[in-house]
Design an enzyme around this catalytic site. Structure first.
Site, short mmCIF file in Angstrom:
data_model
loop_
_atom_site.label_atom_id
_atom_site.label_comp_id
_atom_site.label_asym_id
_atom_site.label_seq_id
_atom_site.Cartn_x
_atom_site.Cartn_y
_atom_site.Cartn_z
N TYR A 60 1.14 -4.78 3.22
CA TYR A 60 1.60 -5.62 2.12
C TYR A 60 1.77 -4.81 0.83
CZ TYR A 60 0.86 -10.27 4.27
OH TYR A 60 0.93 -11.42 5.02
N CYS A 92 -7.34 -10.54 0.92
CA CYS A 92 -6.39 -9.47 0.62
C CYS A 92 -6.12 -9.48 -0.88
CB CYS A 92 -5.10 -9.73 1.39
SG CYS A 92 -3.77 -8.60 0.97
N CYS A 207 -9.22 -3.19 -2.17
CA CYS A 207 -8.40 -3.52 -0.99
C CYS A 207 -9.42 -3.76 0.10
CB CYS A 207 -7.47 -2.38 -0.63
SG CYS A 207 -6.73 -2.55 1.01
#
Ligand code: DGL
Length: 291
Positions: A60, A92, A207
């Site tokens: 992403y 996320c 992350c």
């Protein structure tokens, strides 16, 4: 399974109370959300979990903002219809820092996001040299810049947008780890030494993939730092919303895994998923639109 949402309430602790065995959908672009799933399962082992990795669109971090919003809405449409979760955790940072408002507008299901742990980092630093290690997407977000301005005004924050680290974490779980020199080079920009002797002492793992590599990051770091993983705080937030583990809960809820392409599913990964309690893995294909 029933949830009471008080009229007009958004996500407040009193607003959302689940009966027993809530279904919690944990969503990420790939395997990073497993670090959040682990923390959730420790806090509410009785819940039923559906872990979804959108591996068809991984990573992403390299998608444009418009593409990412459209992709997450498309996938979530299917997931909410299929699994009817009581709560969704967007595990996320890259998606949460952008897509949460659109998700909350589109669905009545409550969403909890994961955003860069800047506040605890600013509280933990002694040298006031903090690094935010994230995907290029998260580093570029205005949401991230606003968090820094709000909570870390007294710190010098180094933003490191890693091109490869999420992929390295995926490779690690798939049984093909990268070597130490490659890992060390990828995180080298996180470590800043000032002429006055101060050095970076806190690194935010912004992350969800990165904590999968934590022991290796600690081993290759040029000096020891505090690594901040937001997963325990996310689990606390979810418990606030769905309530603590009921006293009568006496068994572990099932965990199901699903991937939108399934190409990541090596034998090593299936073993790693089973070790995390996900023995049942399906492919729920959501192909990318034609370019
Ligand atoms: N795990 C994700 C995050 O927390 C994103 C990794 C990626 O797909 O680039 O940001």
């Amino acid at each position: 399974m029933r949830i009471d949402l008080m009229a007009g309430a958004s996500l407040s602790a009193a607003a959302l109370r689940c009966a027993a065995e809530p279904t919690i959908l944990v969503f990420d672009s790939g395997l990073g959300g497993l670090t959040v799933l682990d923390a959730l399962r420790r806090a509410r082992p009785d819940a039923r979990y559906v872990y979804v990795g959108d591996d068809a669109a991984f990573p992403y971090g390299r998608l444009s903002e418009a593409t990412l919003v459209a992709r997450v809405l498309t996938v979530m449409e299917r997931l909410v219809a299929t699994h009817r979760p009581d709560l969704v955790v967007i595990a996320c940072n890259t998606a949460s820092t952008l897509v949460l408002p659109a998700l909350r507008q589109r669905f009545t299901t409550p969403f909890v996001g994961v955003v860069p742990p800047i506040k605890p980092a600013a509280e933990a630093t002694r040298t006031r040299l903090v690094t935010l290690l994230a995907t290029p997407g998260t580093v570029a977000r205005s949401y991230t810049r606003d968090l820094i301005a709000t909570y870390a005004g007294a710190c010098a924050v180094t933003l490191v947008g890693s091109q490869n680290l999420a992929g390295f974490a995926e490779a690690e779980l798939a049984g093909a780890p990268v070597d130490d020199a490659t890992l060390a080079a990828e995180i080298a920009p996180c470590f800043v030494a000032e002429a006055d002797g101060r050095r970076t002492d806190v690194v935010c793992l912004a992350c969800t993939h990165y904590p999968l590599l934590l022991p290796r990051l600690q081993a290759v770091a040029p000096w020891p730092v505090t690594w901040i993983d937001p997963a325990p705080a996310i689990a606390r937030r979810v418990v606030q919303l769905i309530g603590p583990l009921p006293r009568e809960a006496d068994r572990h809820g099932a965990a199901l895994g699903a991937f939108t392409a399934g190409t990541c599913l090596t034998d090593a990964l299936r073993t790693a998923l089973a070790a995390r309690g996900i023995g049942d893995v399906a492919v729920e294909a959501v192909p990318l639109p034609m370019q």
